[in-house]
Design a protein around this motif. Structure first.
Motif, PDB file in Angstrom:
ATOM      1  N   LEU A  89       0.884  -1.264  -0.069  1.00  0.00           N
ATOM      2  CA  LEU A  89       0.121  -0.065  -0.023  1.00  0.00           C
ATOM      3  C   LEU A  89       1.000   1.288   0.233  1.00  0.00           C
ATOM      4  CD1 LEU A  89      -2.870  -0.786   2.470  1.00  0.00           C
ATOM      5  CD2 LEU A  89      -3.051  -0.315  -0.121  1.00  0.00           C
ATOM      6  N   CYS A  90       1.920   1.218   0.728  1.00  0.00           N
ATOM      7  CA  CYS A  90       2.866   2.529   0.616  1.00  0.00           C
ATOM      8  C   CYS A  90       3.300   2.638  -0.566  1.00  0.00           C
ATOM      9  CB  CYS A  90       3.895   2.290   1.774  1.00  0.00           C
ATOM     10  SG  CYS A  90       3.355   2.276   3.715  1.00  0.00           S
ATOM     11  N   ILE A  91       3.973   1.780  -1.280  1.00  0.00           N
ATOM     12  CA  ILE A  91       4.444   1.743  -2.598  1.00  0.00           C
ATOM     13  C   ILE A  91       3.584   2.346  -3.489  1.00  0.00           C
ATOM     14  CG2 ILE A  91       5.625   0.447  -4.299  1.00  0.00           C
ATOM     15  CD1 ILE A  91       7.005  -1.217  -2.146  1.00  0.00           C
ATOM     16  N   ALA A  92       2.475   1.818  -3.633  1.00  0.00           N
ATOM     17  CA  ALA A  92       1.283   1.983  -4.355  1.00  0.00           C
ATOM     18  C   ALA A  92       0.867   3.359  -4.181  1.00  0.00           C
ATOM     19  CB  ALA A  92       0.224   1.105  -4.047  1.00  0.00           C
ATOM     20  N   CYS A  93       0.697   3.904  -3.165  1.00  0.00           N
ATOM     21  CA  CYS A  93       0.170   5.208  -2.848  1.00  0.00           C
ATOM     22  C   CYS A  93       1.478   6.216  -3.017  1.00  0.00           C
ATOM     23  CB  CYS A  93      -0.191   5.589  -1.073  1.00  0.00           C
ATOM     24  SG  CYS A  93      -1.615   4.587  -0.773  1.00  0.00           S
ATOM     25  N   GLY A  94       2.546   5.716  -2.920  1.00  0.00           N
ATOM     26  CA  GLY A  94       3.738   6.555  -3.442  1.00  0.00           C
ATOM     27  C   GLY A  94       3.740   6.898  -4.696  1.00  0.00           C
ATOM     28  N   ILE A  95       3.464   5.643  -5.630  1.00  0.00           N
ATOM     29  CA  ILE A  95       3.445   5.860  -7.067  1.00  0.00           C
ATOM     30  C   ILE A  95       2.319   6.781  -7.521  1.00  0.00           C
ATOM     31  CG2 ILE A  95       3.063   4.502  -9.082  1.00  0.00           C
ATOM     32  CD1 ILE A  95       4.542   2.164  -7.755  1.00  0.00           C
ATOM     33  N   ILE A  96       1.270   6.563  -6.920  1.00  0.00           N
ATOM     34  CA  ILE A  96      -0.076   7.359  -7.323  1.00  0.00           C
ATOM     35  C   ILE A  96       0.258   8.877  -7.000  1.00  0.00           C
ATOM     36  CG2 ILE A  96      -2.468   7.710  -6.847  1.00  0.00           C
ATOM     37  CD1 ILE A  96      -2.837   4.727  -6.332  1.00  0.00           C
ATOM     38  N   ASN A  97       1.005   9.190  -5.774  1.00  0.00           N
ATOM     39  CA  ASN A  97       0.965  10.582  -5.334  1.00  0.00           C
ATOM     40  C   ASN A  97       2.179  11.147  -6.187  1.00  0.00           C
ATOM     41  OD1 ASN A  97       2.851  12.370  -3.229  1.00  0.00           O
ATOM     42  ND2 ASN A  97       0.736  12.748  -3.164  1.00  0.00           N
ATOM     43  N   GLY A 141      -2.531  -8.217  -5.894  1.00  0.00           N
ATOM     44  CA  GLY A 141      -2.844  -8.340  -7.418  1.00  0.00           C
ATOM     45  C   GLY A 141      -3.744  -7.092  -7.523  1.00  0.00           C
ATOM     46  N   GLY A 142      -4.870  -7.035  -6.786  1.00  0.00           N
ATOM     47  CA  GLY A 142      -6.027  -5.830  -7.039  1.00  0.00           C
ATOM     48  C   GLY A 142      -5.187  -4.579  -6.659  1.00  0.00           C
ATOM     49  N   ILE A 143      -4.323  -4.222  -5.652  1.00  0.00           N
ATOM     50  CA  ILE A 143      -3.582  -2.875  -5.476  1.00  0.00           C
ATOM     51  C   ILE A 143      -2.958  -2.700  -6.815  1.00  0.00           C
ATOM     52  CG2 ILE A 143      -1.725  -1.709  -4.140  1.00  0.00           C
ATOM     53  CD1 ILE A 143      -2.915  -3.682  -1.748  1.00  0.00           C
ATOM     54  N   ALA A 144      -2.246  -3.654  -7.127  1.00  0.00           N
ATOM     55  CA  ALA A 144      -1.528  -3.411  -8.538  1.00  0.00           C
ATOM     56  C   ALA A 144      -2.320  -3.026  -9.886  1.00  0.00           C
ATOM     57  CB  ALA A 144      -0.668  -4.532  -8.894  1.00  0.00           C
ATOM     58  N   LEU A 145      -3.600  -3.617  -9.640  1.00  0.00           N
ATOM     59  CA  LEU A 145      -4.234  -3.056 -10.567  1.00  0.00           C
ATOM     60  C   LEU A 145      -5.048  -1.669 -10.474  1.00  0.00           C
ATOM     61  CD1 LEU A 145      -6.559  -6.316 -11.433  1.00  0.00           C
ATOM     62  CD2 LEU A 145      -5.029  -5.197 -12.881  1.00  0.00           C
ATOM     63  N   LEU A 146      -5.191  -1.346  -9.248  1.00  0.00           N
ATOM     64  CA  LEU A 146      -5.603   0.005  -9.007  1.00  0.00           C
ATOM     65  C   LEU A 146      -4.596   0.906  -9.190  1.00  0.00           C
ATOM     66  CD1 LEU A 146      -7.768  -0.434  -5.599  1.00  0.00           C
ATOM     67  CD2 LEU A 146      -8.700   0.098  -7.402  1.00  0.00           C
ATOM     68  N   VAL A 147      -3.539   0.721  -9.016  1.00  0.00           N
ATOM     69  CA  VAL A 147      -2.327   1.640  -9.471  1.00  0.00           C
ATOM     70  C   VAL A 147      -2.242   1.783 -10.885  1.00  0.00           C
ATOM     71  CG1 VAL A 147       0.179   1.811  -9.515  1.00  0.00           C
ATOM     72  CG2 VAL A 147      -0.904   1.080  -7.362  1.00  0.00           C
TER      73      VAL A 147
END
Length: 411
Positions: A89-97, A141-147
């Motif tokens: 989640l931290c990595i995903a939110c960092g990428i999105i931000n 995998g769902g988190i990766a799809l949201l990214v």
């Protein structure tokens, strides 16, 4: 069934197991340190700190998989899974931000809540290793799809954005499709040590490859951001906040080429603060700097997003207006001239508010940027000669100013 090769020697199997066990946490800790160093270099970029924390948390999660709790072994499984999800989640939110996209908070919350509930069910209520593996992989995998969905919405994608989008989709495929194939077509070995199975080895190796590729792509994007910022600083005047002369000429030249190809009009407005030396001499250079800064902020607002505004001299400014003809440019200059005396500057009395003179020129024939600036500057000279605090326009000419001289029509 997937299982460890029977022919493998016990010592060789142990060495392979240790290698696989340490591969991902070692990689994650290295990249966590790298991103931490980048964040310490520029703490304004908080998304780098989130990515660094994500890699560090994931590394800890990998190590927790090999920790056996003396009372409840399930606690170690729950702890490592929770760390994986939080780190991802931290990595995903960092990428999105990083791409200034809104965080899909509701979707992420529902996905994580459902995933953790299912994992706890297969851990405590109805123990099932296959159920836990499918649950955690489909959650990640769902988190990766949201990214990937957020990256797809980025309007102007560079090769870095496309690469990150593809990697996000590959991560989702790795977590979901690969795991599903292993579970449905081949099965997952539930007896013995799953950490020594082929399933586990391929999962760890595929994760390592994707983790390294994603981290390197993110590092490249951070470095490009820093380079872009340094370049922007080299083209920006720090006092006015506008482009400096070099930056203005570069941007105006690009815009001029676009307008010529499209056959659209182009105008240029040059502005000079009246009696600026008297302001410096009478109220000090600090007050003069505040006048420059105030004028820069004002002219930056006057120029639209698609224009170019710059400080091209000491107290001289220019606004390049693509797609704007002479009458419209004159109206803009008159509006700016009328508003100039109302600008409030600290340390400058009300009866000494600054005024400005303006010269306006429109693209004529095959004018270059230098030709256009020369004619606008000639019009500005006439405005100064006519008493300042006024707007003068250059007469259209199909010959270069150097050949014809300053062709200006005063109003």
């Amino acid at each position: 069934m997937l299982f460890a090769p029977e022919a493998a020697h016990p010592c060789e199997l142990m060495e392979n197991s240790i290698f696989v066990a340490l591969l991902n946490p070692s990689i994650a800790f290295v990249f966590a340190a790298a991103f931490l160093g980048l964040w310490l270099y520029d703490k304004r970029r908080r998304y780098i700190a989130a990515i660094a924390a994500g890699y560090a948390i994931n590394a800890t999660g990998f190590l927790m998989q090999y920790v056996t709790f003396p009372v409840m072994a399930e606690l170690g499984k729950l702890a490592s899974t929770s760390l994986f999800i939080v780190g991802t989640l931290c990595i995903a939110c960092g990428i999105i931000n990083r791409y200034r996209r809104p965080q899909p908070v509701i979707a992420l919350s529902l996905l994580v809540a459902a995933g953790m509930a299912a994992f706890c069910w297969f851990l405590f209520a109805a123990p099932d290793l296959v159920g836990r593996i499918l649950t955690i992989n489909f959650t990640l995998g769902g988190i990766a799809l949201l990214v990937a969905a957020e990256l797809r919405a980025v309007v102007r994608k560079t090769p870095i954005e496309w690469t990150m989008l593809v990697l996000s989709l590959l991560s989702a495929i790795n977590f979901m499709v690969r795991t599903l194939i292993a579970a449905v077509l081949h099965g997952i070995e539930t007896g013995g040590d799953v950490h020594n199975s082929i399933y586990w080895t391929t999962a760890m190796l595929s994760h390592a490859v994707l983790s390294v590729t994603i981290a390197l792509t993110l590092i490249a994007s951070v470095m490009l951001d820093l380079i872009s910022e340094l370049r922007s600083e080299s083209l920006t005047d720090p006092l006015s906040g506008l482009l400096n002369r070099r930056g203005f000429e570069e941007r105006a030249t690009r815009l001029l080429g676009d307008m010529k190809r499209k056959g659209l009009p182009v105008s240029l407005v040059i502005c000079d603060i009246d009696h600026f030396k008297a302001i410096n001499d009478g109220f000090g250079h600090a007050c003069g700097d505040r006048v420059i800064a105030t004028a820069g902020r004002f002219l930056g607002k006057v120029a639209s997003t698609y224009s170019a505004a710059g400080r091209i001299g000491g107290e001289e400014f220019a606004i390049f207006l693509p797609g704007v003809n002479m009458p419209a440019a004159r109206l803009l200059a008159e509006g700016a001239r009328g508003a100039f005396p109302s600008l409030s500057v600290d340390g400058l009395p009300r009866d000494h508010r600054p005024t400005a003179s303006f010269g306006v020129a429109e693209l004529s024939g095959d004018d270059s940027l230098a030709d256009l600036m020369a004619r606008a500057d000639a019009a500005l000279y006439v405005a100064k000669k006519d008493g300042r605090d006024c707007v003068r326009m250059a007469r259209p000419s199909f010959t270069r100013p150097a050949q014809q001289g300053a062709a200006v029509l005063g109003f």
